[in-house]
Motif scaffolding. Structure first.
Motif, mmCIF file in Angstrom:
data_model
loop_
_atom_site.group_PDB
_atom_site.id
_atom_site.type_symbol
_atom_site.label_atom_id
_atom_site.label_comp_id
_atom_site.label_asym_id
_atom_site.label_seq_id
_atom_site.Cartn_x
_atom_site.Cartn_y
_atom_site.Cartn_z
ATOM 1 N N UNK A 196 18.875 -2.177 20.538
ATOM 2 C CA UNK A 196 18.354 -3.300 21.457
ATOM 3 C C UNK A 196 19.390 -3.617 22.650
ATOM 4 N N UNK A 197 18.976 -3.983 23.625
ATOM 5 C CA UNK A 197 19.911 -3.982 24.723
ATOM 6 C C UNK A 197 20.033 -5.396 25.123
ATOM 7 N N UNK A 198 20.539 -5.773 26.337
ATOM 8 C CA UNK A 198 20.681 -7.215 26.460
ATOM 9 C C UNK A 198 19.203 -7.986 26.936
ATOM 10 N N UNK A 253 0.625 -1.328 0.054
ATOM 11 C CA UNK A 253 0.041 0.114 -0.046
ATOM 12 C C UNK A 253 0.679 1.445 -0.134
ATOM 13 N N UNK A 254 2.163 1.019 0.000
ATOM 14 C CA UNK A 254 3.236 2.295 -0.026
ATOM 15 C C UNK A 254 3.430 2.736 1.318
ATOM 16 N N UNK A 255 3.016 1.955 2.265
ATOM 17 C CA UNK A 255 3.542 2.746 3.701
ATOM 18 C C UNK A 255 5.117 2.324 3.930
ATOM 19 N N UNK A 256 5.623 3.393 4.667
ATOM 20 C CA UNK A 256 7.259 3.349 4.795
ATOM 21 C C UNK A 256 7.242 2.886 6.282
ATOM 22 N N UNK A 257 8.352 2.297 6.762
ATOM 23 C CA UNK A 257 8.638 1.716 7.871
ATOM 24 C C UNK A 257 9.989 2.242 8.523
ATOM 25 N N UNK A 258 10.092 2.779 9.465
ATOM 26 C CA UNK A 258 11.208 2.951 10.535
ATOM 27 C C UNK A 258 11.180 2.211 11.775
ATOM 28 N N UNK A 259 12.430 1.534 11.573
ATOM 29 C CA UNK A 259 12.623 0.546 12.510
ATOM 30 C C UNK A 259 13.426 1.173 13.650
ATOM 31 N N UNK A 260 13.488 0.634 14.933
ATOM 32 C CA UNK A 260 14.256 1.087 15.990
ATOM 33 C C UNK A 260 14.216 2.686 16.373
ATOM 34 N N UNK A 261 12.911 3.034 16.252
ATOM 35 C CA UNK A 261 12.704 4.348 16.738
ATOM 36 C C UNK A 261 11.272 4.421 17.550
ATOM 37 N N UNK A 262 11.429 5.394 18.703
ATOM 38 C CA UNK A 262 10.427 5.517 19.563
ATOM 39 C C UNK A 262 9.981 7.160 19.964
ATOM 40 N N UNK A 263 8.701 7.221 19.742
ATOM 41 C CA UNK A 263 8.347 8.730 19.936
ATOM 42 C C UNK A 263 8.658 9.477 21.395
ATOM 43 N N UNK A 291 15.395 -5.943 24.868
ATOM 44 C CA UNK A 291 14.403 -4.619 25.267
ATOM 45 C C UNK A 291 15.222 -3.417 24.436
ATOM 46 N N UNK A 292 14.336 -2.553 24.042
ATOM 47 C CA UNK A 292 14.738 -1.417 23.244
ATOM 48 C C UNK A 292 15.469 -0.157 24.106
ATOM 49 N N UNK A 293 16.472 0.044 24.111
ATOM 50 C CA UNK A 293 17.124 1.586 24.736
ATOM 51 C C UNK A 293 17.374 2.596 23.776
ATOM 52 N N UNK A 294 17.430 3.773 24.238
ATOM 53 C CA UNK A 294 17.645 4.627 23.390
ATOM 54 C C UNK A 294 19.131 4.977 23.143
ATOM 55 N N UNK A 295 19.705 5.293 22.120
ATOM 56 C CA UNK A 295 21.015 5.478 21.612
ATOM 57 C C UNK A 295 21.575 6.967 21.900
#
Length: 446
Positions: free
Chosen positions: A350-352, A320-330, A360-364
């Motif tokens: 991604x952390x330990x 459908x033309x949707x873009x995707x951004x992985x490893x991102x959090x508002x 778990x995701x952690x901020x870079x």
């Protein structure tokens, strides 16, 4: 940029929201596909189905032109087999387990064949189940969704009179109000509900909400048992600055409006961001695009390997033309004159692994900003925790605790479906309803 409606013409809406999984066009087409089945002994497809539909049997019945028998085989295990044939993630259930996958060939189109038989049954209103004489026993069910309807049908077959209390003005629950319009239409959902209740002994009282119009105590006094199947439905909030700006909406509400209004009346932005990567997020993103949004971007805080949705669903969004951004959090919503104009996101890593083995995701420490005029929150749903706790029901953060599949801590009160499991598939809710009916029958007739 601004949120607006009337992006498209009526023919464009019709084309964009047409059936994404069209049925077999002819009987011959269904027969050709059915005859591909190897009719395995100890079939893996049947094991993969939460309701244990005898897949080889119903397909074999199609090959012998026994459509009524085929529908009976399906609906005996899953009374919502017609709806599940449209919305089940079959690629990770029955079709994903088909032996043809191990032969590097296309698996049998089980869902399409299931739809073939069940839709004929519903269209012709075949009464495949005979209700036993009334026993005088009465059960109240909260919620006319998949779990509630499945439980009601199981009880009614045994001569139990059932009253379902439903807060909406139509039955079907998630099927009617929470799934993409190109998967199931409101008309189909209504037809399926009517077919299920046509066995007799089932009354649905609409616009009756637990905690507002009715209480568990009241129902306990009037009925021999109570079954709770009110699902989940509270959208998980992002808890970030600017979340209350105009243009920031919940995916649940967005899809609900799509299911209850004309497409042309639904407002959608030109540049839309959708937070989440579950089925609801995919449904929201693809429908925003089909409503006329110029750009739709899915944002997920983990990688593709951890996404909750299936590869098949992801591909729908991509096509459908949707873009995707992985490893991102508002991180923050920026606005102007009370309206959203930008979204600031943290770049994640991604952390330990935690105790479950999931990283778990952690901020870079890095961020990026994107221009948006609409943000759809689809970061998960939460149980009705306040409602559950106010009724002294044992729970885990709002998810009702049960023993032996359906038994709560309240005498004569049972529960199942999303209000117990926190939000699984429709087919899981149907099985929960079956388990609930069995537990209730054991309770009231012991």
């Amino acid at each position: 940029m601004s949120i607006k409606n009337n992006h498209l013409t009526t023919p464009e809406y019709q084309e964009n929201f047409t059936d994404i999984h069209p049925p077999f066009e002819t009987q011959d087409a269904a027969l050709i596909e059915a005859n591909r089945c190897l009719f395995c002994y100890d079939p893996p497809c049947m094991k993969a189905c939460p309701t244990s539909i005898n897949v080889p049997k119903f397909i074999k019945q199609i090959t012998t032109d026994n459509i009524k028998g085929s529908a009976h085989t399906i609906l005996s295990s899953n009374i919502m087999g017609a709806g599940c044939s449209k919305v089940c993630p079959v690629e990770k259930l029955c079709e994903g387990s088909c032996v043809y996958n191990f032969m590097h060939e296309t698996p049998i189109s089980i869902a399409k064949l299931q739809r073939y038989s069940t839709e004929i049954a519903i269209k012709n209103n075949w009464q495949l189940f005979k209700r036993k004489p009334a026993t005088g026993k009465r059960v109240a069910i909260i919620g006319a969704g998949p779990a509630g309807l499945s439980c009601a049908h199981g009880l009614s077959k045994e001569g139990v009179d059932v009253t379902i209390y439903e807060k909406e003005d139509k039955g079907g629950g998630l099927m009617t109000y929470g799934i993409a319009a190109y998967k199931v239409t409101p008309e189909f959902c209504e037809a399926e509900v009517n077919y299920i209740t046509s066995i007799g002994g089932i009354e649905i009282k609409h616009n009756q909400e637990l905690g507002k119009d009715i209480s568990i105590e009241e129902l306990q006094q009037k009925y021999d048992a109570v079954y709770l199947a009110f699902g989940v439905g509270l959208a998980r909030q992002l808890e970030i600055p600017g979340e209350n700006l105009t243009g920031v909406v919940d995916a649940i509400k967005f899809i609900y409006e799509l299911r209850t209004n004309d497409f042309s009346s639904i407002k959608v932005g030109d540049k839309v961001a959708v937070v989440g990567m579950g089925m609801t997020a995919i449904d929201a993103a693809t429908q925003a695009k089909r409503l006329g949004a110029k750009e739709v971007t899915l944002i997920y805080r983990r990688t593709q390997e951890e996404m909750p949705c299936t590869e098949h669903e992801l591909n729908i969004a991509k096509l459908d033309g949707c873009a995707i951004i992985w490893l991102a959090s508002p991180k923050e919503v920026l606005g102007k004159e009370g309206k959203i104009v930008q979204l600031v996101c943290d770049v994640m890593k991604l952390g330990e692994p935690d105790a479950s083995g999931r990283r778990s995701p952690i901020t870079s420490g890095e961020t990026f900003t994107m221009d948006v005029d609409m943000l759809i929150k689809a970061a998960g749903q939460m149980p009705f925790e306040n409602l559950v706790k106010s009724n002294q029901i044992e729970n885990n953060k709002g998810k009702i605790k049960v023993e032996d599949a359906s038994v709560t801590n309240l005498k004569g009160v049972f529960a199942g479906g999303d209000c117990v499991n926190g939000g699984k598939e429709v087919v899981d809710a149907v099985q929960a309803g079956k388990d609930g009916a069995a537990a209730i029958l054991n309770f009231i007739f012991k």
